[in-house]
Design a protein around this motif. Structure first.
Motif, PDB file in Angstrom:
ATOM      1  N   THR A 163      44.990  37.530  42.246  1.00 39.60           N
ATOM      2  CA  THR A 163      45.414  37.237  40.881  1.00 39.60           C
ATOM      3  C   THR A 163      46.928  37.296  40.760  1.00 39.60           C
ATOM      4  O   THR A 163      47.629  37.783  41.650  1.00 39.60           O
ATOM      5  N   SER A 164      47.443  36.825  39.640  1.00 40.73           N
ATOM      6  CA  SER A 164      48.883  36.761  39.418  1.00 40.73           C
ATOM      7  C   SER A 164      49.460  38.143  39.098  1.00 40.73           C
ATOM      8  O   SER A 164      48.719  39.117  38.917  1.00 40.73           O
ATOM      9  N   ASN A 165      50.783  38.214  39.033  1.00 33.83           N
ATOM     10  CA  ASN A 165      51.472  39.460  38.706  1.00 33.83           C
ATOM     11  C   ASN A 165      51.067  39.935  37.310  1.00 33.83           C
ATOM     12  O   ASN A 165      50.779  39.104  36.442  1.00 33.83           O
ATOM     13  N   PRO A 166      51.056  41.236  37.056  1.00 32.90           N
ATOM     14  CA  PRO A 166      51.474  42.311  37.969  1.00 32.90           C
ATOM     15  C   PRO A 166      50.345  42.901  38.798  1.00 32.90           C
ATOM     16  O   PRO A 166      50.584  43.756  39.647  1.00 32.90           O
ATOM     17  N   ASP A 167      49.092  42.490  38.561  1.00 39.21           N
ATOM     18  CA  ASP A 167      47.966  43.158  39.222  1.00 39.21           C
ATOM     19  C   ASP A 167      47.848  42.793  40.693  1.00 39.21           C
ATOM     20  O   ASP A 167      47.575  43.650  41.531  1.00 39.21           O
ATOM     21  N   ASN A 168      47.977  41.483  41.015  1.00 39.82           N
ATOM     22  CA  ASN A 168      47.788  41.008  42.395  1.00 39.82           C
ATOM     23  C   ASN A 168      46.493  41.548  42.999  1.00 39.82           C
ATOM     24  O   ASN A 168      46.460  42.027  44.135  1.00 39.82           O
ATOM     25  N   LYS A 169      45.419  41.453  42.230  1.00 40.05           N
ATOM     26  CA  LYS A 169      44.122  41.963  42.671  1.00 40.05           C
ATOM     27  C   LYS A 169      43.433  40.951  43.565  1.00 40.05           C
ATOM     28  O   LYS A 169      43.399  39.759  43.266  1.00 40.05           O
ATOM     29  N   LEU A 170      42.876  41.448  44.672  1.00 33.48           N
ATOM     30  CA  LEU A 170      42.152  40.587  45.608  1.00 33.48           C
ATOM     31  C   LEU A 170      40.669  40.554  45.259  1.00 33.48           C
ATOM     32  O   LEU A 170      40.025  41.604  45.137  1.00 33.48           O
ATOM     33  N   PHE A 171      40.132  39.336  45.091  1.00 29.94           N
ATOM     34  CA  PHE A 171      38.698  39.127  44.967  1.00 29.94           C
ATOM     35  C   PHE A 171      38.244  38.436  46.247  1.00 29.94           C
ATOM     36  O   PHE A 171      38.663  37.306  46.527  1.00 29.94           O
ATOM     37  N   SER A 172      37.397  39.093  47.035  1.00 31.75           N
ATOM     38  CA  SER A 172      37.011  38.541  48.333  1.00 31.75           C
ATOM     39  C   SER A 172      35.517  38.703  48.557  1.00 31.75           C
ATOM     40  O   SER A 172      34.858  39.543  47.932  1.00 31.75           O
ATOM     41  N   LYS A 173      34.992  37.899  49.478  1.00 28.21           N
ATOM     42  CA  LYS A 173      33.559  37.889  49.729  1.00 28.21           C
ATOM     43  C   LYS A 173      33.298  37.284  51.103  1.00 28.21           C
ATOM     44  O   LYS A 173      34.002  36.374  51.540  1.00 28.21           O
ATOM     45  N   VAL A 174      32.283  37.789  51.789  1.00 30.33           N
ATOM     46  CA  VAL A 174      31.790  37.157  53.010  1.00 30.33           C
ATOM     47  C   VAL A 174      30.688  36.180  52.616  1.00 30.33           C
ATOM     48  O   VAL A 174      29.717  36.554  51.955  1.00 30.33           O
ATOM     49  N   LEU A 175      30.856  34.913  53.004  1.00 33.20           N
ATOM     50  CA  LEU A 175      29.925  33.858  52.632  1.00 33.20           C
ATOM     51  C   LEU A 175      29.119  33.401  53.830  1.00 33.20           C
ATOM     52  O   LEU A 175      29.655  33.243  54.931  1.00 33.20           O
ATOM     53  N   ASN A 176      27.838  33.167  53.601  1.00 29.98           N
ATOM     54  CA  ASN A 176      26.953  32.619  54.620  1.00 29.98           C
ATOM     55  C   ASN A 176      26.501  31.223  54.201  1.00 29.98           C
ATOM     56  O   ASN A 176      26.854  30.739  53.131  1.00 29.98           O
ATOM     57  N   GLU A 177      25.720  30.570  55.045  1.00 28.53           N
ATOM     58  CA  GLU A 177      25.284  29.209  54.768  1.00 28.53           C
ATOM     59  C   GLU A 177      24.600  29.102  53.406  1.00 28.53           C
ATOM     60  O   GLU A 177      23.727  29.903  53.076  1.00 28.53           O
ATOM     61  N   GLY A 178      25.052  28.134  52.611  1.00 27.48           N
ATOM     62  CA  GLY A 178      24.493  27.927  51.286  1.00 27.48           C
ATOM     63  C   GLY A 178      25.191  28.690  50.184  1.00 27.48           C
ATOM     64  O   GLY A 178      24.938  28.448  48.999  1.00 27.48           O
ATOM     65  N   ASP A 179      26.096  29.607  50.540  1.00 30.46           N
ATOM     66  CA  ASP A 179      26.822  30.378  49.524  1.00 30.46           C
ATOM     67  C   ASP A 179      27.950  29.548  48.930  1.00 30.46           C
ATOM     68  O   ASP A 179      28.528  28.678  49.593  1.00 30.46           O
ATOM     69  N   VAL A 180      28.278  29.855  47.666  1.00 26.50           N
ATOM     70  CA  VAL A 180      29.301  29.126  46.918  1.00 26.50           C
ATOM     71  C   VAL A 180      30.325  30.119  46.382  1.00 26.50           C
ATOM     72  O   VAL A 180      29.972  31.231  45.973  1.00 26.50           O
ATOM     73  N   PHE A 181      31.593  29.721  46.376  1.00 33.51           N
ATOM     74  CA  PHE A 181      32.660  30.576  45.845  1.00 33.51           C
ATOM     75  C   PHE A 181      33.669  29.695  45.123  1.00 33.51           C
ATOM     76  O   PHE A 181      33.917  28.550  45.529  1.00 33.51           O
ATOM     77  N   VAL A 182      34.246  30.226  44.044  1.00 31.35           N
ATOM     78  CA  VAL A 182      35.207  29.487  43.224  1.00 31.35           C
ATOM     79  C   VAL A 182      36.591  30.118  43.342  1.00 31.35           C
ATOM     80  O   VAL A 182      36.723  31.353  43.279  1.00 31.35           O
ATOM     81  N   PHE A 183      37.618  29.268  43.482  1.00 29.07           N
ATOM     82  CA  PHE A 183      39.011  29.704  43.524  1.00 29.07           C
ATOM     83  C   PHE A 183      39.719  29.125  42.297  1.00 29.07           C
ATOM     84  O   PHE A 183      39.894  27.904  42.198  1.00 29.07           O
ATOM     85  N   PRO A 184      40.140  29.971  41.341  1.00 27.67           N
ATOM     86  CA  PRO A 184      40.767  29.460  40.113  1.00 27.67           C
ATOM     87  C   PRO A 184      42.067  28.707  40.396  1.00 27.67           C
ATOM     88  O   PRO A 184      42.790  28.998  41.361  1.00 27.67           O
ATOM     89  N   GLN A 185      42.356  27.763  39.544  1.00 21.84           N
ATOM     90  CA  GLN A 185      43.523  26.891  39.696  1.00 21.84           C
ATOM     91  C   GLN A 185      44.816  27.691  39.840  1.00 21.84           C
ATOM     92  O   GLN A 185      45.079  28.621  39.085  1.00 21.84           O
TER      93      GLN A 185
END
Length: 221
Positions: free
Chosen positions: A131-153
Protein backbone atom coordinates in the motif's frame (compact mmCIF):
# COMPACT_ATOMS: atom_id res chain seq x y z
CA UNK A 1 -24.24 31.26 -0.10
CA UNK A 2 -23.68 34.07 -2.62
CA UNK A 3 -24.34 33.34 -6.31
CA UNK A 4 -20.63 33.66 -7.19
CA UNK A 5 -19.63 31.32 -4.39
CA UNK A 6 -22.34 28.86 -5.42
CA UNK A 7 -21.10 28.87 -9.02
CA UNK A 8 -17.48 28.33 -7.98
CA UNK A 9 -18.48 25.52 -5.62
CA UNK A 10 -20.49 23.75 -8.34
CA UNK A 11 -17.68 24.21 -10.85
CA UNK A 12 -15.17 22.75 -8.40
CA UNK A 13 -17.53 19.84 -7.65
CA UNK A 14 -17.91 19.09 -11.36
CA UNK A 15 -14.15 19.11 -11.93
CA UNK A 16 -13.33 16.91 -8.95
CA UNK A 17 -16.14 14.50 -9.83
CA UNK A 18 -14.78 14.08 -13.34
CA UNK A 19 -11.32 13.40 -11.95
CA UNK A 20 -12.68 10.77 -9.56
CA UNK A 21 -14.22 8.84 -12.45
CA UNK A 22 -11.30 9.28 -14.87
CA UNK A 23 -10.46 6.10 -16.80
CA UNK A 24 -9.87 4.90 -20.34
CA UNK A 25 -12.08 6.86 -22.76
CA UNK A 26 -15.51 5.32 -23.22
CA UNK A 27 -16.60 4.42 -26.75
CA UNK A 28 -19.31 6.55 -28.35
CA UNK A 29 -19.69 4.15 -31.27
CA UNK A 30 -19.52 0.39 -31.85
CA UNK A 31 -15.74 0.43 -32.00
CA UNK A 32 -12.73 2.67 -32.64
CA UNK A 33 -10.03 0.40 -34.01
CA UNK A 34 -6.61 1.98 -33.47
CA UNK A 35 -4.98 3.42 -36.57
CA UNK A 36 -1.32 2.78 -35.79
CA UNK A 37 -0.24 4.55 -39.00
CA UNK A 38 -1.69 7.93 -38.03
CA UNK A 39 0.63 10.82 -37.15
CA UNK A 40 -2.08 12.47 -35.03
CA UNK A 41 -1.50 12.27 -31.28
CA UNK A 42 -4.52 11.93 -29.00
CA UNK A 43 -5.20 10.32 -25.62
CA UNK A 44 -5.35 6.81 -27.06
CA UNK A 45 -5.32 6.26 -30.80
CA UNK A 46 -7.07 7.79 -33.78
CA UNK A 47 -9.88 5.63 -35.17
CA UNK A 48 -9.26 3.59 -38.26
CA UNK A 49 -11.72 4.13 -41.11
CA UNK A 50 -14.58 1.71 -40.26
CA UNK A 51 -14.74 0.66 -43.91
CA UNK A 52 -11.16 -0.64 -43.57
CA UNK A 53 -11.76 -2.61 -40.35
CA UNK A 54 -11.55 -6.42 -40.51
CA UNK A 55 -12.02 -9.26 -38.04
CA UNK A 56 -8.23 -9.42 -37.66
CA UNK A 57 -8.30 -6.04 -35.91
CA UNK A 58 -10.02 -7.80 -32.99
CA UNK A 59 -7.89 -10.96 -33.09
CA UNK A 60 -4.61 -12.27 -31.67
CA UNK A 61 -3.22 -15.81 -31.68
CA UNK A 62 -0.32 -17.40 -29.88
CA UNK A 63 -1.10 -16.96 -26.17
CA UNK A 64 -1.09 -20.75 -25.88
CA UNK A 65 2.67 -20.72 -26.56
CA UNK A 66 5.09 -20.50 -23.61
CA UNK A 67 7.17 -17.33 -23.33
CA UNK A 68 10.98 -17.40 -23.20
CA UNK A 69 11.97 -17.36 -19.52
CA UNK A 70 15.74 -17.35 -20.10
CA UNK A 71 16.01 -13.65 -19.13
CA UNK A 72 17.69 -12.71 -15.81
CA UNK A 73 14.33 -12.41 -13.95
CA UNK A 74 13.33 -15.86 -15.15
CA UNK A 75 9.93 -14.72 -16.39
CA UNK A 76 8.30 -13.46 -19.57
CA UNK A 77 5.24 -11.26 -20.02
CA UNK A 78 3.41 -11.70 -23.34
CA UNK A 79 0.99 -8.76 -23.68
CA UNK A 80 -2.33 -8.61 -25.47
CA UNK A 81 -3.15 -4.91 -25.32
CA UNK A 82 -4.03 -2.27 -27.88
CA UNK A 83 -0.56 -2.51 -29.42
CA UNK A 84 -1.26 -6.12 -30.39
CA UNK A 85 -5.07 -5.92 -30.82
CA UNK A 86 -6.04 -2.55 -32.39
CA UNK A 87 -9.73 -3.26 -31.74
CA UNK A 88 -9.15 -2.79 -28.00
CA UNK A 89 -8.85 0.98 -28.53
CA UNK A 90 -11.32 2.80 -26.18
CA UNK A 91 -12.67 -0.48 -24.75
CA UNK A 92 -10.76 -0.26 -21.46
CA UNK A 93 -9.55 -3.86 -21.17
CA UNK A 94 -6.50 -5.95 -22.05
CA UNK A 95 -4.66 -9.01 -20.82
CA UNK A 96 -1.29 -10.76 -20.75
CA UNK A 97 0.26 -14.16 -20.27
CA UNK A 98 3.12 -14.52 -17.79
CA UNK A 99 5.49 -17.51 -17.85
CA UNK A 100 7.82 -18.29 -14.95
CA UNK A 101 10.81 -20.60 -14.76
CA UNK A 102 11.42 -22.19 -11.35
CA UNK A 103 12.57 -19.30 -9.18
CA UNK A 104 11.35 -16.84 -11.81
CA UNK A 105 10.24 -13.38 -10.73
CA UNK A 106 8.06 -10.70 -12.26
CA UNK A 107 9.94 -7.91 -10.44
CA UNK A 108 8.21 -5.25 -8.30
CA UNK A 109 6.39 -2.91 -10.66
CA UNK A 110 3.27 -0.78 -11.02
CA UNK A 111 0.60 -0.24 -13.65
CA UNK A 112 -0.24 3.48 -13.55
CA UNK A 113 -3.45 3.14 -15.57
CA UNK A 114 -5.03 -0.15 -14.51
CA UNK A 115 -6.06 -2.55 -11.80
CA UNK A 116 -4.80 -6.07 -12.50
CA UNK A 117 -6.49 -9.42 -11.84
CA UNK A 118 -4.40 -12.60 -12.04
CA UNK A 119 -5.36 -16.27 -12.32
CA UNK A 120 -2.83 -19.09 -11.96
CA UNK A 121 -3.15 -21.73 -14.68
CA UNK A 122 -0.13 -23.84 -13.74
CA UNK A 123 2.26 -24.04 -10.79
CA UNK A 124 2.47 -22.05 -7.59
CA UNK A 125 3.12 -18.32 -7.21
CA UNK A 126 3.90 -16.11 -4.23
CA UNK A 127 2.36 -12.71 -5.00
CA UNK A 128 1.76 -9.45 -3.20
CA UNK A 129 1.30 -5.71 -3.29
CA UNK A 130 2.30 -2.84 -1.00
CA UNK A 131 0.00 0.00 0.00
CA UNK A 132 0.95 3.66 -0.33
CA UNK A 133 2.60 5.85 2.32
CA UNK A 134 2.64 6.03 5.26
CA UNK A 135 1.58 2.43 5.99
CA UNK A 136 3.41 0.55 3.19
CA UNK A 137 1.54 -2.58 4.26
CA UNK A 138 2.24 -5.79 2.37
CA UNK A 139 -0.70 -7.95 1.29
CA UNK A 140 0.67 -11.29 0.05
CA UNK A 141 -0.56 -14.78 -0.70
CA UNK A 142 0.66 -18.11 -2.06
CA UNK A 143 -1.48 -19.01 -5.08
CA UNK A 144 -2.09 -22.44 -6.57
CA UNK A 145 -3.73 -23.50 -9.82
CA UNK A 146 -7.12 -21.84 -10.24
CA UNK A 147 -6.49 -19.18 -7.59
CA UNK A 148 -7.17 -15.51 -8.36
CA UNK A 149 -5.59 -12.37 -6.89
CA UNK A 150 -6.21 -8.65 -7.50
CA UNK A 151 -3.57 -5.89 -7.57
CA UNK A 152 -5.11 -2.39 -7.13
CA UNK A 153 -4.25 0.27 -9.69
CA UNK A 154 -0.93 2.05 -9.22
CA UNK A 155 0.35 -0.02 -6.28
CA UNK A 156 3.73 -1.78 -6.35
CA UNK A 157 3.30 -5.55 -6.76
CA UNK A 158 5.19 -8.70 -7.76
CA UNK A 159 4.82 -12.38 -8.62
CA UNK A 160 7.41 -15.04 -7.74
CA UNK A 161 7.53 -18.73 -8.66
CA UNK A 162 8.90 -20.52 -5.63
CA UNK A 163 7.79 -23.95 -6.86
CA UNK A 164 9.97 -26.65 -8.44
CA UNK A 165 8.38 -26.44 -11.91
CA UNK A 166 7.34 -23.83 -14.47
CA UNK A 167 4.34 -21.66 -13.69
CA UNK A 168 1.86 -19.88 -15.96
CA UNK A 169 -0.61 -17.10 -15.16
CA UNK A 170 -3.01 -14.96 -17.15
CA UNK A 171 -3.75 -11.40 -16.07
CA UNK A 172 -6.49 -8.98 -17.03
CA UNK A 173 -6.26 -5.19 -16.91
CA UNK A 174 -8.86 -2.44 -16.67
CA UNK A 175 -7.16 -0.48 -19.44
CA UNK A 176 -6.40 -0.93 -23.13
CA UNK A 177 -2.84 0.16 -22.30
CA UNK A 178 -2.08 -0.28 -18.57
CA UNK A 179 1.57 0.79 -18.76
CA UNK A 180 4.31 -0.77 -16.63
CA UNK A 181 6.90 0.89 -14.40
CA UNK A 182 9.44 -1.68 -13.19
CA UNK A 183 10.91 -0.13 -10.04
CA UNK A 184 14.51 -1.28 -10.43
CA UNK A 185 14.59 -0.31 -14.12
CA UNK A 186 13.15 3.13 -13.46
CA UNK A 187 15.37 3.95 -10.49
CA UNK A 188 18.70 2.41 -11.48
CA UNK A 189 18.33 2.17 -15.25
CA UNK A 190 16.97 5.62 -16.13
CA UNK A 191 18.43 7.42 -19.15
CA UNK A 192 20.24 9.62 -18.32
CA UNK A 193 21.03 8.14 -14.89
CA UNK A 194 19.69 9.67 -11.69
CA UNK A 195 22.54 11.25 -9.71
CA UNK A 196 24.26 8.67 -7.49
CA UNK A 197 24.23 11.30 -4.72
CA UNK A 198 20.44 11.33 -4.86
CA UNK A 199 20.11 7.53 -4.86
CA UNK A 200 22.76 7.02 -2.19
CA UNK A 201 20.88 9.34 0.15
CA UNK A 202 17.48 7.89 -0.79
CA UNK A 203 18.52 4.28 -0.14
CA UNK A 204 21.00 5.05 2.65
CA UNK A 205 23.85 3.21 0.92
CA UNK A 206 27.23 4.21 -0.45
CA UNK A 207 27.66 5.77 -3.88
CA UNK A 208 29.79 2.75 -4.81
CA UNK A 209 26.79 0.45 -4.34
CA UNK A 210 24.61 2.81 -6.37
CA UNK A 211 27.21 2.94 -9.15
CA UNK A 212 27.32 -0.87 -9.22
CA UNK A 213 23.55 -1.11 -9.46
CA UNK A 214 23.40 1.51 -12.21
CA UNK A 215 25.98 -0.47 -14.18
CA UNK A 216 23.73 -3.57 -14.22
CA UNK A 217 21.74 -4.54 -17.28
CA UNK A 218 18.05 -3.93 -16.53
CA UNK A 219 16.01 -5.85 -19.11
CA UNK A 220 12.37 -5.05 -19.79
CA UNK A 221 10.19 -8.03 -18.95
Amino acid sequence: MAPTQTFLFLAFLAITSSLCFASDPSPLQDFCVADNTSNVFVNGFVCKNPAMVTANDFFLSGLNKPGDTSSPPGSKVTPANVAQIPGLNTLGVSLARIDFAPGGLNPPHTHPRATEILVVLKGTLYVGFVTSNPDNKLFSKVLNEGDVFVFPQGLIHFQFNHGPSNAVAFVGFGSQNPGTITIANAVFGSKPPISDNVLAKAFQVSKEIVDKLQAQFWPDN
